[in-house]
Design a protein around this motif. Structure first.
Motif, PDB file in Angstrom:
ATOM      1  N   GLN A  36       0.850  -1.184   0.000  1.00 56.10           N
ATOM      2  CA  GLN A  36       0.000   0.000   0.000  1.00 56.10           C
ATOM      3  C   GLN A  36       0.891   1.241   0.000  1.00 56.10           C
ATOM      4  OE1 GLN A  36      -3.322   0.071  -0.126  1.00 56.10           O
ATOM      5  NE2 GLN A  36      -3.811  -2.106   0.207  1.00 56.10           N
ATOM      6  N   LEU A  37       0.786   2.057  -1.032  1.00 54.83           N
ATOM      7  CA  LEU A  37       1.615   3.256  -1.135  1.00 54.83           C
ATOM      8  C   LEU A  37       0.880   4.518  -0.714  1.00 54.83           C
ATOM      9  CD1 LEU A  37       3.512   2.673  -4.519  1.00 54.83           C
ATOM     10  CD2 LEU A  37       4.131   1.937  -2.210  1.00 54.83           C
ATOM     11  N   GLY A  38      -0.409   4.395  -0.357  1.00 54.60           N
ATOM     12  CA  GLY A  38      -1.174   5.563   0.040  1.00 54.60           C
ATOM     13  C   GLY A  38      -1.655   6.355  -1.161  1.00 54.60           C
ATOM     14  N   THR A  39      -2.093   7.586  -0.914  1.00 52.58           N
ATOM     15  CA  THR A  39      -2.631   8.448  -1.971  1.00 52.58           C
ATOM     16  C   THR A  39      -1.525   9.329  -2.535  1.00 52.58           C
ATOM     17  OG1 THR A  39      -4.804   8.491  -0.897  1.00 52.58           O
ATOM     18  CG2 THR A  39      -4.341  10.214  -2.523  1.00 52.58           C
ATOM     19  N   GLN A  40      -1.430   9.362  -3.859  1.00 54.73           N
ATOM     20  CA  GLN A  40      -0.415  10.177  -4.526  1.00 54.73           C
ATOM     21  C   GLN A  40      -0.915  10.563  -5.910  1.00 54.73           C
ATOM     22  OE1 GLN A  40       2.754   6.968  -6.113  1.00 54.73           O
ATOM     23  NE2 GLN A  40       2.432   6.854  -3.893  1.00 54.73           N
ATOM     24  N   ALA A  71      -2.867  16.037 -16.691  1.00 58.68           N
ATOM     25  CA  ALA A  71      -1.611  15.288 -16.670  1.00 58.68           C
ATOM     26  C   ALA A  71      -1.529  14.322 -15.497  1.00 58.68           C
ATOM     27  CB  ALA A  71      -0.422  16.243 -16.643  1.00 58.68           C
ATOM     28  N   TYR A  72      -2.104  14.699 -14.352  1.00 59.46           N
ATOM     29  CA  TYR A  72      -2.018  13.873 -13.142  1.00 59.46           C
ATOM     30  C   TYR A  72      -3.393  13.732 -12.510  1.00 59.46           C
ATOM     31  CZ  TYR A  72       3.050  14.316 -13.432  1.00 59.46           C
ATOM     32  OH  TYR A  72       4.351  14.246 -13.847  1.00 59.46           O
ATOM     33  N   ILE A  73      -3.560  12.648 -11.762  1.00 57.09           N
ATOM     34  CA  ILE A  73      -4.804  12.409 -11.039  1.00 57.09           C
ATOM     35  C   ILE A  73      -4.463  11.770  -9.700  1.00 57.09           C
ATOM     36  CG2 ILE A  73      -5.169  10.112 -12.081  1.00 57.09           C
ATOM     37  CD1 ILE A  73      -8.183  10.766 -12.115  1.00 57.09           C
ATOM     38  N   ASP A  74      -5.191  12.151  -8.661  1.00 57.82           N
ATOM     39  CA  ASP A  74      -4.946  11.574  -7.332  1.00 57.82           C
ATOM     40  C   ASP A  74      -5.449  10.132  -7.291  1.00 57.82           C
ATOM     41  OD1 ASP A  74      -3.795  13.870  -6.333  1.00 57.82           O
ATOM     42  OD2 ASP A  74      -5.660  14.672  -5.530  1.00 57.82           O
ATOM     43  N   ALA A  75      -4.635   9.265  -6.701  1.00 57.65           N
ATOM     44  CA  ALA A  75      -4.989   7.841  -6.677  1.00 57.65           C
ATOM     45  C   ALA A  75      -4.473   7.185  -5.405  1.00 57.65           C
ATOM     46  CB  ALA A  75      -4.406   7.126  -7.891  1.00 57.65           C
ATOM     47  N   GLN A  76      -5.269   6.249  -4.883  1.00 59.95           N
ATOM     48  CA  GLN A  76      -4.803   5.351  -3.830  1.00 59.95           C
ATOM     49  C   GLN A  76      -4.111   4.186  -4.531  1.00 59.95           C
ATOM     50  OE1 GLN A  76      -8.388   4.346  -1.722  1.00 59.95           O
ATOM     51  NE2 GLN A  76      -8.577   6.373  -0.775  1.00 59.95           N
ATOM     52  N   VAL A  77      -2.822   3.999  -4.245  1.00 60.94           N
ATOM     53  CA  VAL A  77      -1.991   3.108  -5.046  1.00 60.94           C
ATOM     54  C   VAL A  77      -1.618   1.842  -4.278  1.00 60.94           C
ATOM     55  CG1 VAL A  77       0.154   2.911  -6.358  1.00 60.94           C
ATOM     56  CG2 VAL A  77      -1.034   5.111  -6.255  1.00 60.94           C
ATOM     57  N   ILE A  78      -1.843   0.705  -4.930  1.00 62.25           N
ATOM     58  CA  ILE A  78      -1.364  -0.584  -4.442  1.00 62.25           C
ATOM     59  C   ILE A  78      -0.313  -1.054  -5.438  1.00 62.25           C
ATOM     60  CG2 ILE A  78      -1.968  -2.955  -3.834  1.00 62.25           C
ATOM     61  CD1 ILE A  78      -4.901  -1.958  -3.556  1.00 62.25           C
ATOM     62  N   GLU A  79       0.913  -1.224  -4.997  1.00 62.13           N
ATOM     63  CA  GLU A  79       1.991  -1.629  -5.899  1.00 62.13           C
ATOM     64  C   GLU A  79       2.210  -3.136  -5.844  1.00 62.13           C
ATOM     65  OE1 GLU A  79       6.409  -0.183  -7.251  1.00 62.13           O
ATOM     66  OE2 GLU A  79       5.912  -0.007  -5.117  1.00 62.13           O
ATOM     67  N   LEU A  80       2.304  -3.754  -7.020  1.00 58.36           N
ATOM     68  CA  LEU A  80       2.627  -5.173  -7.126  1.00 58.36           C
ATOM     69  C   LEU A  80       4.095  -5.310  -7.513  1.00 58.36           C
ATOM     70  CD1 LEU A  80      -0.451  -6.666  -9.015  1.00 58.36           C
ATOM     71  CD2 LEU A  80      -0.115  -6.343  -6.576  1.00 58.36           C
ATOM     72  N   ASN A  81       4.801  -6.154  -6.818  1.00 56.33           N
ATOM     73  CA  ASN A  81       6.226  -6.368  -7.095  1.00 56.33           C
ATOM     74  C   ASN A  81       6.398  -7.432  -8.185  1.00 56.33           C
ATOM     75  OD1 ASN A  81       9.074  -6.093  -6.615  1.00 56.33           O
ATOM     76  ND2 ASN A  81       9.000  -8.056  -5.552  1.00 56.33           N
ATOM     77  N   VAL A  82       7.020  -7.049  -9.286  1.00 55.32           N
ATOM     78  CA  VAL A  82       7.298  -7.994 -10.382  1.00 55.32           C
ATOM     79  C   VAL A  82       8.760  -7.881 -10.769  1.00 55.32           C
ATOM     80  CG1 VAL A  82       4.937  -8.003 -11.287  1.00 55.32           C
ATOM     81  CG2 VAL A  82       6.572  -6.309 -12.134  1.00 55.32           C
ATOM     82  N   ALA A  83       9.350  -9.005 -11.154  1.00 58.42           N
ATOM     83  CA  ALA A  83      10.771  -9.018 -11.536  1.00 58.42           C
ATOM     84  C   ALA A  83      10.993  -8.384 -12.903  1.00 58.42           C
ATOM     85  CB  ALA A  83      11.293 -10.453 -11.529  1.00 58.42           C
TER      86      ALA A  83
END
Length: 324
Positions: A62-66, A141-153
């Motif tokens: 969870q990266l929060g809102t950005q 150009a940008y939009i606020d988002a709640q971000v969930i990052e998935l780790n991929v190789a």
């Protein structure tokens, strides 16, 4: 108070009328894009988030809102059929929701953040597809988002097809199995244009282990075998490919593709002549006898330009001789 209500009512109606005109023009633009992409034989769809599973995600955070770049939003969890790759709405039944979002925007109302999955540097919408569509249409150009990052190789890239993601998932498995990223961080990228090739590399490494075990009468550690295979076989052939500019004769292919073909050709020549001909002779002979004819190569290069550097099919080679 009554006067304010009278002023606000027509304002809402005006914004909805403006938004309705905008969504109709947006759908017309989507139709034009569809036609252009048909003519170019290139996809005009969002990437389904389900395809990401082929990349073998190992964890999520969870990266929060950005604020995220709208141009990097390339797919959706469940609405990927309803918008084109530019996030233009494709169907009339989307109009009312789109109008509601745009009308609220015109009235100066604050819209909640969207929710997205981040995979590499690309984003897939979990919630807020219409807000993204409106934002993209307005050139935001940008939009606020709640971000969930998935780790991929091996991360995805814009324009990736399902085949591309399957190949990258196989590459991720190969890197995990060999630990090549840890053992040789500066290694050449090993990228194929066809699925199913990394298993053949694992076979080459196992064959190399058998050779080293037999030569030294010992059980050679796997990490040592991987490094030896890379230095003595893979890297050496890649250097021959680069030295003799072999890749330019095989448009749309990669050094990894050529490595496998040249290794097969080296075996064939060695069987024919009764001794190991070496990687340089194999590379030059393969290039000389099995590159597509000049006119075919020109046609392939045109196709690659039209498709943005992507192969729309497996490009043909001259028939390869079978080892005897």
């Amino acid at each position: 108070m009554e006067n304010n209500d009278n002023l606000s009512g027509p304002s809402v109606l005006r914004t909805r009328d403006q938004a309705r005109g905008e969504v109709e023009r947006a759908r017309l633009s989507a139709d034009v894009h569809d036609l252009l992409h048909v003519l170019r034989r290139s996809p005009n769809e969002l990437i389904p988030f389900d395809w990401v599973r082929h990349l073998r995600p190992s964890a999520e955070y969870q990266l929060g809102t950005q604020a995220i770049p709208t141009a990097s939003i390339v797919g959706s969890v469940d609405r990927y059929r309803e918008f084109d790759r530019y996030y233009l709405p494709k169907e009339p039944y989307l109009d009312e929701r789109w109008i509601g979002v745009r009308s609220a925007q015109l009235q100066g109302k604050e819209l909640p953040p969207i929710q997205v999955y981040k995979v590499g540097e690309l984003y897939f919408v979990k919630d807020g597809n219409h807000r993204v569509s409106v934002a993209r249409r307005q050139g935001q150009a940008y939009i606020d988002a709640q971000v969930i990052e998935l780790n991929v190789a091996v991360p995805p890239e814009p324009g990736d097809t399902l085949k591309d993601l399957i190949i990258k998932g196989e590459y991720a498995d190969f890197l995990k199995h060999t630990r090549l990223e840890e053992l040789l961080p500066d290694h050449h990228e090993i990228k194929f244009t066809t699925p199913g090739r990394y298993d053949r590399l694992i076979e080459h490494i196992r064959t190399r282990k058998y050779y080293l075990d037999t030569k030294h009468s010992t059980d050679t550690p796997w990490d040592e075998v991987v490094c030896n295979w890379y230095a003595r076989l893979y890297s050496r052939i890649v250097e021959q490919i680069r030295t003799h500019d072999v890749l330019k004769r095989f448009p749309g292919r990669t050094e990894a593709d050529l490595y496998l073909w040249i290794m097969d050709h080296r075996y064939f020549l060695s069987e024919r002549y009764g001794f190991d001909v070496g990687s340089e002779v194999a590379a030059l002979d393969f290039s000389r006898h099995h590159a597509p004819p000049v006119l075919t190569r020109l046609g392939q290069q045109v196709k690659l330009l039209v498709n943005g550097g992507k192969l729309d099919e497996d490009l043909p080679l001259s028939a390869l001789p079978e080892p005897t």
